[in-house]
Design a protein around this motif. Sequence first.
Motif, PDB file in Angstrom:
ATOM      1  N   GLU A  45       0.746  -1.375   0.026  1.00  0.00           N
ATOM      2  CA  GLU A  45      -0.063  -0.256   0.130  1.00  0.00           C
ATOM      3  C   GLU A  45       0.993   1.235  -0.130  1.00  0.00           C
ATOM      4  OE1 GLU A  45      -2.573   2.629   0.041  1.00  0.00           O
ATOM      5  OE2 GLU A  45      -3.321   0.813  -0.417  1.00  0.00           O
ATOM      6  N   ILE A  46       0.384   2.151  -0.921  1.00  0.00           N
ATOM      7  CA  ILE A  46       1.191   3.433  -0.754  1.00  0.00           C
ATOM      8  C   ILE A  46       0.993   4.544   0.229  1.00  0.00           C
ATOM      9  CG2 ILE A  46      -0.232   4.710  -2.277  1.00  0.00           C
ATOM     10  CD1 ILE A  46       2.246   5.535  -4.293  1.00  0.00           C
ATOM     11  N   ASP A  47      -0.299   4.376   0.459  1.00  0.00           N
ATOM     12  CA  ASP A  47      -0.560   5.732   1.643  1.00  0.00           C
ATOM     13  C   ASP A  47      -0.144   4.903   3.042  1.00  0.00           C
ATOM     14  OD1 ASP A  47      -2.188   7.016   3.692  1.00  0.00           O
ATOM     15  OD2 ASP A  47      -3.823   7.270   2.234  1.00  0.00           O
ATOM     16  N   PRO A  48       0.658   5.825   3.847  1.00  0.00           N
ATOM     17  CA  PRO A  48       1.150   5.433   4.955  1.00  0.00           C
ATOM     18  C   PRO A  48      -0.056   5.204   6.094  1.00  0.00           C
ATOM     19  CG  PRO A  48       2.174   7.535   4.461  1.00  0.00           C
ATOM     20  CD  PRO A  48       1.231   7.017   3.282  1.00  0.00           C
ATOM     21  N   SER A  49      -0.910   6.120   6.138  1.00  0.00           N
ATOM     22  CA  SER A  49      -2.079   6.067   7.118  1.00  0.00           C
ATOM     23  C   SER A  49      -2.742   4.624   6.826  1.00  0.00           C
ATOM     24  CB  SER A  49      -2.981   7.413   7.107  1.00  0.00           C
ATOM     25  OG  SER A  49      -3.655   7.245   5.663  1.00  0.00           O
ATOM     26  N   ASP A  65       4.998   1.310  -3.591  1.00  0.00           N
ATOM     27  CA  ASP A  65       4.421   1.846  -4.840  1.00  0.00           C
ATOM     28  C   ASP A  65       4.464   0.866  -5.942  1.00  0.00           C
ATOM     29  OD1 ASP A  65       3.881   3.167  -7.150  1.00  0.00           O
ATOM     30  OD2 ASP A  65       5.109   4.896  -6.438  1.00  0.00           O
ATOM     31  N   ALA A  66       3.361   0.592  -6.270  1.00  0.00           N
ATOM     32  CA  ALA A  66       3.317  -0.706  -7.319  1.00  0.00           C
ATOM     33  C   ALA A  66       3.805  -0.429  -8.803  1.00  0.00           C
ATOM     34  CB  ALA A  66       1.571  -0.804  -7.722  1.00  0.00           C
ATOM     35  N   ASN A  67       3.965   0.854  -8.931  1.00  0.00           N
ATOM     36  CA  ASN A  67       4.765   1.236 -10.239  1.00  0.00           C
ATOM     37  C   ASN A  67       6.268   0.941 -10.131  1.00  0.00           C
ATOM     38  OD1 ASN A  67       2.967   2.844 -11.522  1.00  0.00           O
ATOM     39  ND2 ASN A  67       2.843   4.118  -9.951  1.00  0.00           N
ATOM     40  N   ARG A  68       7.030   0.946  -8.912  1.00  0.00           N
ATOM     41  CA  ARG A  68       8.475   0.713  -8.719  1.00  0.00           C
ATOM     42  C   ARG A  68       8.681  -0.459  -7.617  1.00  0.00           C
ATOM     43  NH1 ARG A  68       6.583   5.256  -8.863  1.00  0.00           N
ATOM     44  NH2 ARG A  68       7.526   7.144 -10.205  1.00  0.00           N
ATOM     45  N   ASP A  69       8.006  -1.018  -6.792  1.00  0.00           N
ATOM     46  CA  ASP A  69       8.200  -2.097  -5.752  1.00  0.00           C
ATOM     47  C   ASP A  69       7.770  -3.489  -6.194  1.00  0.00           C
ATOM     48  OD1 ASP A  69       9.767   0.024  -4.415  1.00  0.00           O
ATOM     49  OD2 ASP A  69       7.475   0.536  -3.368  1.00  0.00           O
ATOM     50  N   LEU A  70       6.894  -3.591  -7.168  1.00  0.00           N
ATOM     51  CA  LEU A  70       6.718  -4.996  -7.514  1.00  0.00           C
ATOM     52  C   LEU A  70       7.808  -5.795  -8.015  1.00  0.00           C
ATOM     53  CD1 LEU A  70       3.033  -4.626  -9.220  1.00  0.00           C
ATOM     54  CD2 LEU A  70       3.521  -5.349  -6.955  1.00  0.00           C
ATOM     55  N   GLU A  91       1.217   4.287 -13.283  1.00  0.00           N
ATOM     56  CA  GLU A  91       1.990   5.057 -14.344  1.00  0.00           C
ATOM     57  C   GLU A  91       2.031   4.318 -15.614  1.00  0.00           C
ATOM     58  OE1 GLU A  91       5.831   5.837 -12.894  1.00  0.00           O
ATOM     59  OE2 GLU A  91       4.923   6.845 -11.100  1.00  0.00           O
ATOM     60  N   ARG A  92       2.279   2.908 -15.569  1.00  0.00           N
ATOM     61  CA  ARG A  92       2.022   2.183 -16.960  1.00  0.00           C
ATOM     62  C   ARG A  92       1.374   0.820 -16.695  1.00  0.00           C
ATOM     63  NH1 ARG A  92       6.003   2.732 -21.204  1.00  0.00           N
ATOM     64  NH2 ARG A  92       4.570   0.974 -21.786  1.00  0.00           N
ATOM     65  N   GLU A  99       4.003  -7.426 -14.160  1.00  0.00           N
ATOM     66  CA  GLU A  99       4.425  -7.578 -13.012  1.00  0.00           C
ATOM     67  C   GLU A  99       3.581  -8.687 -12.213  1.00  0.00           C
ATOM     68  OE1 GLU A  99       7.589  -7.018 -11.330  1.00  0.00           O
ATOM     69  OE2 GLU A  99       8.057  -6.939 -13.700  1.00  0.00           O
ATOM     70  N   LEU A 100       2.317  -8.408 -12.255  1.00  0.00           N
ATOM     71  CA  LEU A 100       1.149  -9.229 -11.572  1.00  0.00           C
ATOM     72  C   LEU A 100       1.380 -10.414 -11.990  1.00  0.00           C
ATOM     73  CD1 LEU A 100      -2.074  -7.129 -11.950  1.00  0.00           C
ATOM     74  CD2 LEU A 100      -0.487  -7.084  -9.852  1.00  0.00           C
ATOM     75  N   LEU A 101       1.351 -10.845 -13.273  1.00  0.00           N
ATOM     76  CA  LEU A 101       1.615 -12.055 -13.767  1.00  0.00           C
ATOM     77  C   LEU A 101       3.156 -12.943 -13.578  1.00  0.00           C
ATOM     78  CD1 LEU A 101      -1.168 -12.076 -16.553  1.00  0.00           C
ATOM     79  CD2 LEU A 101      -1.369 -13.272 -14.335  1.00  0.00           C
TER      80      LEU A 101
END
Length: 195
Positions: A45-49, A65-70, A91-92, A99-101
């Motif tokens: 999850e990107i949101d710290p709260s 961040d799914a854009n960078r951390d997967l 972003e993409r 990346e999911l697959l």
Amino acid sequence: MALRPDLAIIAAAVPARARALDIGCGDGELIAALRDKGVDARGLEIDPSNVTAAIARGQSVVQGDANRDLIDYPADGFDYAILSQTLQTTERPDRVVGELLRIAPRAFVSFPNFAHWRVRLALLWNGRMPVTRLLPVAWYETPNIHHVTVSDFRQLIADKGIRVERAWYLSGDKPTSDAAASWRAEHAIFLISRG
């Protein structure tokens, strides 16, 4: 509290004892439902709260961040990857789906359908981006950076040679048929797998 309809569909479809990664997991609502049925569920999850809220519930969630951390997750580390109402904020999206697959042989992807008839009518009638129940903020406040439709997603996965195992469509909170889903469905849920 009842799960959001798309999350309820996903929770029902993931089998017990599976390993699942919920990307963009929010406060961990889906993770809790999956764990209740014996799924080893974790989250990104990107949101710290939201991360703090999920951890307070005893869930295994990391900030990222799914854009960078997967990329940091191992290939085939999970049985299912889940991306619910997050695809349109990436972003993409094409790379995120890849990346999911990579990290799981099957993935659930759900998103609001920007070609729903109410959205089309609002654009036609008012000439402005609509504010609806599923898209509740003005265009300048929205986290959505890509306006994906059912037809767009179908084309993306066809181009990538990805298989659709099952698809669900919701109008309001109720299921609707595949017939004319591109304009009738407010929300789409796809279970995809490697081709």
